[in-house]
Scaffold this motif. Sequence first.
Motif, short mmCIF file in Angstrom:
data_model
loop_
_atom_site.label_atom_id
_atom_site.label_comp_id
_atom_site.label_asym_id
_atom_site.label_seq_id
_atom_site.Cartn_x
_atom_site.Cartn_y
_atom_site.Cartn_z
N MET A 1 -2.39 59.14 13.32
CA MET A 1 -1.42 58.31 13.98
C MET A 1 -0.47 59.20 14.78
O MET A 1 0.07 60.16 14.25
CB MET A 1 -0.63 57.53 12.93
N GLY A 2 -0.27 58.85 16.01
CA GLY A 2 0.61 59.65 16.84
C GLY A 2 2.06 59.35 16.60
O GLY A 2 2.44 58.40 15.90
N SER A 3 2.91 60.17 17.18
CA SER A 3 4.35 60.00 16.99
C SER A 3 4.85 58.73 17.68
O SER A 3 5.81 58.12 17.23
CB SER A 3 5.10 61.22 17.50
N VAL A 4 4.18 58.32 18.77
CA VAL A 4 4.58 57.10 19.46
C VAL A 4 4.28 55.88 18.59
O VAL A 4 5.08 54.94 18.51
CB VAL A 4 3.87 57.00 20.83
N ALA A 5 3.16 55.89 17.90
CA ALA A 5 2.79 54.77 17.03
C ALA A 5 3.76 54.67 15.84
O ALA A 5 4.15 53.57 15.44
CB ALA A 5 1.36 54.93 16.54
N PHE A 7 6.88 55.76 15.82
CA PHE A 7 8.15 55.31 16.39
C PHE A 7 8.12 53.81 16.67
O PHE A 7 9.09 53.09 16.38
CB PHE A 7 8.45 56.10 17.67
N THR A 8 7.01 53.32 17.20
CA THR A 8 6.88 51.89 17.49
C THR A 8 6.92 51.07 16.20
O THR A 8 7.54 50.01 16.15
CB THR A 8 5.56 51.63 18.24
N THR A 9 6.27 51.56 15.17
CA THR A 9 6.28 50.87 13.88
C THR A 9 7.69 50.80 13.31
O THR A 9 8.13 49.75 12.82
CB THR A 9 5.34 51.58 12.89
N ILE A 10 8.41 51.90 13.37
CA ILE A 10 9.78 51.93 12.84
C ILE A 10 10.68 50.99 13.62
O ILE A 10 11.47 50.22 13.04
CB ILE A 10 10.33 53.38 12.85
N ILE A 11 10.57 51.00 14.93
CA ILE A 11 11.40 50.13 15.76
C ILE A 11 11.07 48.66 15.51
O ILE A 11 11.96 47.82 15.37
CB ILE A 11 11.24 50.49 17.26
N SER A 12 9.78 48.34 15.41
CA SER A 12 9.40 46.94 15.19
C SER A 12 9.85 46.46 13.81
O SER A 12 10.31 45.31 13.68
CB SER A 12 7.89 46.76 15.37
N MET A 13 9.76 47.29 12.79
CA MET A 13 10.24 46.90 11.47
C MET A 13 11.75 46.74 11.45
O MET A 13 12.29 45.85 10.79
CB MET A 13 9.79 47.91 10.42
N SER A 14 12.46 47.59 12.19
CA SER A 14 13.92 47.47 12.28
C SER A 14 14.31 46.19 12.98
O SER A 14 15.23 45.48 12.54
CB SER A 14 14.51 48.67 13.01
N ILE A 15 13.64 45.87 14.07
CA ILE A 15 13.92 44.62 14.78
C ILE A 15 13.61 43.42 13.90
O ILE A 15 14.38 42.44 13.87
CB ILE A 15 13.14 44.58 16.11
N PHE A 16 12.52 43.47 13.16
CA PHE A 16 12.18 42.39 12.25
C PHE A 16 13.26 42.22 11.17
O PHE A 16 13.67 41.10 10.85
CB PHE A 16 10.82 42.64 11.60
N GLY A 17 13.74 43.32 10.60
CA GLY A 17 14.77 43.25 9.57
C GLY A 17 16.08 42.70 10.11
O GLY A 17 16.73 41.87 9.47
#
Length: 121
Positions: A1-5, A7-17
Amino acid sequence: MGSVAIFTTIISMSIFGIGLYAGSLIYSYFFSKQGRNLLYRDFYECGFRAVPDNRVVLDLHFSIVGLIFLIYEMEIILFVPIFLNIKNITFVLFLILFFSIVILALSYWYEWERYALNWSF
């Protein structure tokens, strides 16, 4: 998994929370019963209205029993890894375990003699 993936996962989970939190606030604002009746705004605790002097006399015995329980619980938690690895025990570890159990038994006996574990007084 790349660093962009990642980062995208962390941002999407933060937005969901944050969205879940904001949604629960909006839901509670629109569907709460607090503004409908003045009785809901009064302080209410344990089935009784709050009085100006809310001090409650607590028995010290309950606190002592709670502390005793915590001490024995921590001792048991510290013994579990030793008991799970009993096949690879060394002589020094055996002595530490033996003296710990002796100290634990002596402290239990002392509390028993001092009636710290007696509930009938």
